[in-house]
Structures are given as C-alpha cells and as structure tokens.
Design a protein around this motif. Structure first.
Motif, PDB file in Angstrom:
ATOM      1  N   ASN A   7       0.820  -1.202   0.000  1.00 58.73           N
ATOM      2  CA  ASN A   7       0.000   0.000   0.000  1.00 58.73           C
ATOM      3  C   ASN A   7       0.861   1.263   0.000  1.00 58.73           C
ATOM      4  O   ASN A   7       0.474   2.273  -0.588  1.00 58.73           O
ATOM      5  N   SER A   8       2.023   1.205   0.649  1.00 62.13           N
ATOM      6  CA  SER A   8       2.944   2.346   0.588  1.00 62.13           C
ATOM      7  C   SER A   8       3.418   2.578  -0.844  1.00 62.13           C
ATOM      8  O   SER A   8       3.499   3.717  -1.314  1.00 62.13           O
ATOM      9  N   LEU A   9       3.721   1.482  -1.549  1.00 65.22           N
ATOM     10  CA  LEU A   9       4.111   1.600  -2.956  1.00 65.22           C
ATOM     11  C   LEU A   9       2.958   2.147  -3.798  1.00 65.22           C
ATOM     12  O   LEU A   9       3.170   2.969  -4.709  1.00 65.22           O
ATOM     13  N   ALA A  10       1.748   1.699  -3.494  1.00 68.66           N
ATOM     14  CA  ALA A  10       0.581   2.173  -4.235  1.00 68.66           C
ATOM     15  C   ALA A  10       0.351   3.661  -4.000  1.00 68.66           C
ATOM     16  O   ALA A  10      -0.027   4.392  -4.934  1.00 68.66           O
ATOM     17  N   GLN A  11       0.570   4.106  -2.782  1.00 66.35           N
ATOM     18  CA  GLN A  11       0.427   5.529  -2.486  1.00 66.35           C
ATOM     19  C   GLN A  11       1.420   6.354  -3.301  1.00 66.35           C
ATOM     20  O   GLN A  11       1.070   7.388  -3.872  1.00 66.35           O
ATOM     21  N   ALA A  64       3.038   5.393  -6.148  1.00 68.16           N
ATOM     22  CA  ALA A  64       2.834   5.246  -7.598  1.00 68.16           C
ATOM     23  C   ALA A  64       1.655   6.060  -8.095  1.00 68.16           C
ATOM     24  O   ALA A  64       1.650   6.510  -9.249  1.00 68.16           O
ATOM     25  N   GLY A  65       0.640   6.252  -7.244  1.00 68.74           N
ATOM     26  CA  GLY A  65      -0.550   6.990  -7.687  1.00 68.74           C
ATOM     27  C   GLY A  65      -0.734   8.308  -6.974  1.00 68.74           C
ATOM     28  O   GLY A  65      -1.868   8.792  -6.873  1.00 68.74           O
ATOM     29  N   SER A  66       0.358   8.902  -6.480  1.00 67.80           N
ATOM     30  CA  SER A  66       0.258  10.092  -5.629  1.00 67.80           C
ATOM     31  C   SER A  66      -0.535  11.221  -6.279  1.00 67.80           C
ATOM     32  O   SER A  66      -1.352  11.877  -5.622  1.00 67.80           O
ATOM     33  N   ALA A  67      -0.305  11.453  -7.566  1.00 71.35           N
ATOM     34  CA  ALA A  67      -1.017  12.539  -8.251  1.00 71.35           C
ATOM     35  C   ALA A  67      -2.513  12.243  -8.322  1.00 71.35           C
ATOM     36  O   ALA A  67      -3.348  13.129  -8.089  1.00 71.35           O
ATOM     37  N   ARG A  68      -2.851  11.009  -8.620  1.00 70.50           N
ATOM     38  CA  ARG A  68      -4.262  10.617  -8.708  1.00 70.50           C
ATOM     39  C   ARG A  68      -4.940  10.728  -7.333  1.00 70.50           C
ATOM     40  O   ARG A  68      -6.042  11.246  -7.208  1.00 70.50           O
ATOM     41  N   TRP A  69      -4.259  10.208  -6.297  1.00 66.09           N
ATOM     42  CA  TRP A  69      -4.872  10.240  -4.971  1.00 66.09           C
ATOM     43  C   TRP A  69      -5.060  11.681  -4.489  1.00 66.09           C
ATOM     44  O   TRP A  69      -6.047  11.987  -3.813  1.00 66.09           O
ATOM     45  N   LYS A  70      -4.135  12.558  -4.844  1.00 63.99           N
ATOM     46  CA  LYS A  70      -4.276  13.965  -4.468  1.00 63.99           C
ATOM     47  C   LYS A  70      -5.511  14.576  -5.114  1.00 63.99           C
ATOM     48  O   LYS A  70      -6.281  15.298  -4.469  1.00 63.99           O
ATOM     49  N   ASP A  71      -5.730  14.269  -6.389  1.00 65.78           N
ATOM     50  CA  ASP A  71      -6.896  14.790  -7.101  1.00 65.78           C
ATOM     51  C   ASP A  71      -8.190  14.200  -6.557  1.00 65.78           C
ATOM     52  O   ASP A  71      -9.255  14.820  -6.666  1.00 65.78           O
ATOM     53  N   LEU A 131      -7.748  11.255  -1.492  1.00 64.26           N
ATOM     54  CA  LEU A 131      -7.717   9.936  -0.874  1.00 64.26           C
ATOM     55  C   LEU A 131      -6.284   9.569  -0.514  1.00 64.26           C
ATOM     56  O   LEU A 131      -5.338   9.945  -1.209  1.00 64.26           O
ATOM     57  N   THR A 132      -6.119   8.862   0.583  1.00 68.24           N
ATOM     58  CA  THR A 132      -4.823   8.331   0.995  1.00 68.24           C
ATOM     59  C   THR A 132      -4.917   6.810   1.044  1.00 68.24           C
ATOM     60  O   THR A 132      -5.891   6.261   1.560  1.00 68.24           O
ATOM     61  N   VAL A 133      -3.917   6.139   0.511  1.00 66.84           N
ATOM     62  CA  VAL A 133      -3.871   4.678   0.552  1.00 66.84           C
ATOM     63  C   VAL A 133      -3.223   4.275   1.871  1.00 66.84           C
ATOM     64  O   VAL A 133      -2.000   4.334   2.023  1.00 66.84           O
ATOM     65  N   ALA A 161      -5.615  -0.646   3.289  1.00 66.66           N
ATOM     66  CA  ALA A 161      -6.366  -0.515   2.037  1.00 66.66           C
ATOM     67  C   ALA A 161      -6.410  -1.849   1.294  1.00 66.66           C
ATOM     68  O   ALA A 161      -5.451  -2.633   1.314  1.00 66.66           O
ATOM     69  N   ALA A 162      -7.532  -2.085   0.621  1.00 68.08           N
ATOM     70  CA  ALA A 162      -7.702  -3.335  -0.118  1.00 68.08           C
ATOM     71  C   ALA A 162      -6.781  -3.415  -1.329  1.00 68.08           C
ATOM     72  O   ALA A 162      -6.465  -4.518  -1.806  1.00 68.08           O
TER      73      ALA A 162
END
Length: 486
Positions: free
Chosen positions: A118-122, A124-131, A134-136, A140-141
């Motif tokens: 989940n840390s890697l997912a956060q 890798a998708g930091s720009a998307r999660w910011k928009d 959401l925080t992974v 997180a599933a």
C-alpha cells in the motif's frame, strides 16, 4: 359470488454481510419491514503481522439460510420479492479461480499484511490520490489485491472479489460488476471513472483481474434457478448493486441529499453526508465515496466516540447521566481518546487523550467525557466547513450513543444545531433502499423519501448551557493546537 385474493405487496431485500453475522431484511415500498433474519459467521482469525482472515466459504451458506428464513415469513413465501442488494464491510477481499471459487480465506477489511504494498501504491498513484482526496492507508484493499497475485500466482488468481461480488455470483450464476463504493479502496477512481492503471502496472497486477464497475443501485443480473431454490427468492428477480456498510447505514437514516449529514456515535464517531462537489482534504482526514446519483459522500471516522465510556459499567450509566444532567456543564475539559493516535477530524499518530482540570466527582468526569466527544463532533463539522462543504438543517444522529437523551442534548448545544435522532441506521435497510432504486421507486432520492418517512424526533440545543460549553470547547481546541495536533 367469488373473490380473488390480492397478490402480496412487492418487497425488496437488503443483505448486510457484517463481520459476525449476515442480516437480511425484507421491506415494502413504504419502508415497512415485512420479515428479517440473521445467520452467524465464523469469527475472523487474527494473527501475527496484523493478518485478519475469515472463511469466505461460509458467506453463501449463511446468506442463503438467512434468506430462506426471511422469505419463508413473507405472505407470498418470497414470490413478492422484486429485487435484492448486498452491502458488506469495506475492503474485504477473497482470491478466486476462473469459476469464482475462493482459493483461500477472505482477507478482512482490517488486515495489514500488505502495508508495504500500500505504501508503494500511495507513491505510484500520488497525483491521482491527491486529485481524489484519498490516501492509501496500511489496511487498504488495493495492497491486499496485489498480495493475492504474488501469494497465489497470476495463473491461479483469476478474480479478486469483494464480498458482494462473490455473493452476486451465487445469486445470478455468473460474474457481476462491482459497485464503485466497494471498489474505492481497491484502487477505483470514481472521479475519473476507471481503475488506477498506473498503480496496478507498478504493482504487477494484470488488468484482466479487475472487474467492471457500475453505480450502486444499478442492475447486476437476475436470480438464477439454483439460487432461487436455496433462498426462496423468485427466479428472475433483480440483483442490484449495493454499497459499503458505512455508506448503506447512512442511506438508511434518510440522509441522501446534498447538505444532509449523519453523526453515527458507536464505538467510534463517524460523520457522513452528501456534498454536490468533491472536497479535497490535504490532511487525509476527510475522504469521499461517490453517491449513486453522482454527488459525493464525504466523511471520516474518529478514533474516539462511545469508546470514551468503555471503562464505565453500563448498569451505572443511567445514574451517571441523571447526576450529570443535574450538574450542568462539566468543570473540566476532556479529550476522551482511549487509544493512540487520531484520524478524524485531524490526523495525528501521536495524539493522546487528556483531561484539563480535576473533576469534582464521577458525574462531573462522566459529563466531561460526553462533552469531549461532542467537541470532536463540532471540530469535524468545522473541518467540513473549512473544505467548503455545506451542512444544512438538523444533523441526523444514529448509533448506540444516540440513545442517551443527555448526550444528544449536549451534542445539540455544543453544535448549536438541532439533532434529528434517526429511526433506522442499519446497513441491511440501506441495502434495501438500493434494491428499491429503479424497481419500487424511480431513484434513490425517491426511495429514501418514501421508505424513511419518519425523520425521527428532534433534540434542541439548551440555551442556558451554550456559553459554558462554548468556553470549554475553546479550551479544548486551544489545547489541541498547543500540542501541535491542529
């Protein structure tokens, strides 16, 4: 002269797959409960490293048994059911083979085994999660989905199913879409309307593993012959998509339109409501599901709430409430956090509970704890306001804490806003509202207005206590800021 018996009134069925049990409720178009049943589930097995598992093979037998008992109580023996929807815990997943059969136990919503993924997912998708606001987080599933691929192998894992997805396969006899509520913490972006492909690419998750996604309340298929024989549901009745348990519980109160919010005072305090636009909280305290009609469902869950009274003998609560009511506002200020760290309305891993001043007696301390939770609630509403979210009208109140008249009066006075104590807030009833969407009623708003006609009783602020509680809230907020948590 002969008479013809009228057919039974049509009903919808809501299913709640909770941690400990499956609950089924059959509801007619006016919101009257016609039948209900439950079936126990095996307790999750929790182990080293934060693992949390449950036998996914137990879900369908328990669900089918509860449905059979509930439909058997209906006047038409189940023939009157027009639709069914399933809601479940957010983020519970099970790896499955090509036929949809579980390959192993379900990984529960609180399983932490994939925290590193989940840390890697956060990242890798930091720009998307910011928009998306959401925080992974560690549970997180999304990370657990990637863990399943690595643990079982990409050739063996052909599906990773949320709880309603697995039950939907049993109900319809084939694959069903997942709803965008259960998919949120698995990596679905409801704003963009698609999966976070760049994140799954970074984690090595095949795109073919990700299911189709649709709005809650939409049709996912029809009950097949085999499921009808096991459950008492009529073959061909509509299977509709549900939402996560928290969202469905909110819908059950009737808070489904922009500006309507509900404060659920259970073990923890949860605030949920409806906003027209997606609020973005840089701190991550507030995050949003997507409303079935395209609006947003912002909210958050505190680390305190009814747990503030965990050390109090329940049998002593009526005496303490009565004494605290006679006393009036507390002489001290409490932040009754009984665990380490806070997650809403602010985020701090080092937050700890505190008591400012010395209570005169146990009733004074009890009153301070009740007020402290109300202060958290006020801070939560202020957080939403700072994010541009309007909360209009009375705040709906639900959860076990809302049964305390004293606590409700304190909350209303601290908020300077009436509370409307909801008659219902059960996940299964919320699932029934989604089953009624597009079947018994044209849309969710109409279903909620018709099926939750009793708004509950209102609790008004106590003007004589307002100034004292305002002053205590000021001390509470100042102390949080002094400690660097705000």
């Amino acid at each position: 002269m002969s008479s013809t018996a009228l057919p039974p009134a049509p009903v919808v069925v809501g299913i709640d797959v909770a941690t400990a049990a499956v609950r089924v409720v059959c509801v007619d178009a006016a919101g009257r409960v016609a039948a209900q049943a439950r079936a126990a589930l095996p307790a999750p097995v929790r182990g080293p490293g934060g693992t949390s598992e449950q036998d996914a093979g137990a879900w369908w037998p328990a669900t089918a048994g509860a449905l059979r008992r509930a439909t058997g109580e209906l006047p038409g023996g189940g023939r009157e059911v027009v639709a069914v929807a399933v809601s479940a815990t957010s983020g519970t997943l099970v790896p499955a083979d090509s036929a949809g059969a579980p390959l192993g136990p379900a990984l529960m919503y609180d399983d932490r085994r994939a925290a590193d993924l989940n840390s890697l997912a956060q990242e890798a998708g930091s720009a998307r999660w910011k928009d998306l606001g959401l925080t992974v987080g560690p549970t997180a599933a999304l990370g657990r989905l990637a863990w399943c691929v690595r643990a079982y192998g990409a050739s063996a894992v052909r599906h990773v199913l949320h709880t309603p997805d697995l039950l939907g396969r049993h109900l319809t006899g084939g694959p069903v879409p997942t709803d965008w509520s259960h998919a949120l913490k698995t990596g679905y972006d409801p704003r963009a309307g698609g999966w976070a492909d760049e994140v799954f690419d970074a984690l090595g998750v095949p795109a073919a593993l990700l299911p189709q996604v649709a709005a809650p309340g939409t049709a996912a298929g029809s009950v097949c012959r085999a499921a009808a024989a096991e459950t008492g549901l009529p073959e061909g009745c509509s299977v509709r998509l549900g939402m996560t348990d928290g969202c469905a519980g909110q819908l059950a109160t009737g808070a489904v339109s922009p500006g309507q919010f509900v404060g659920v005072l259970g073990t923890t305090y949860v605030l949920k409501g409806v906003a027209r636009e997606l609020p973005l909280d840089p701190s991550g305290a507030v995050y949003s599901h997507r409303h079935p009609d395209g609006w947003w469902l912002p909210g958050g869950a505190s680390s305190t709430g009814g747990e503030a009274l965990a050390a109090t003998d329940p049998a002593d609560l009526p005496r303490l409430d009565a004494a605290a009511a006679d006393r009036g506002p507390a002489s001290c200020v409490s932040y009754p956090l009984r665990r380490d760290g806070e997650r809403f309305p602010f985020v701090s891993g080092v937050a700890r509970g505190f008591l400012l001043g010395s209570p005169a007696d146990d009733a004074d301390h009890h009153r301070a704890d009740l007020e402290g939770v109300a202060f958290v609630e006020r801070l939560a509403l202020e957080r939403l306001s700072a994010l541009g979210v309007a909360v209009t009208g009375p705040l709906y109140a639900a959860g076990g804490g809302s049964r305390s008249d004293l606590w409700n009066r304190i909350r209303a006075t601290v908020l300077d806003r009436p509370l409307r104590v909801a008659r219902r807030a059960e996940t299964a009833f919320g699932a029934a509202l989604l089953a009624a969407t597009g079947t018994l009623h044209a849309d969710l708003t109409t279903a909620a207005a018709t099926m939750t006609p009793d708004p509950g009783h209102e609790v008004l602020p106590v003007p004589a206590e307002r100034a004292a509680l305002d002053a205590s809230y000021g001390r509470f907020r100042e102390e949080l800021a002094t400690r660097g948590w705000l």
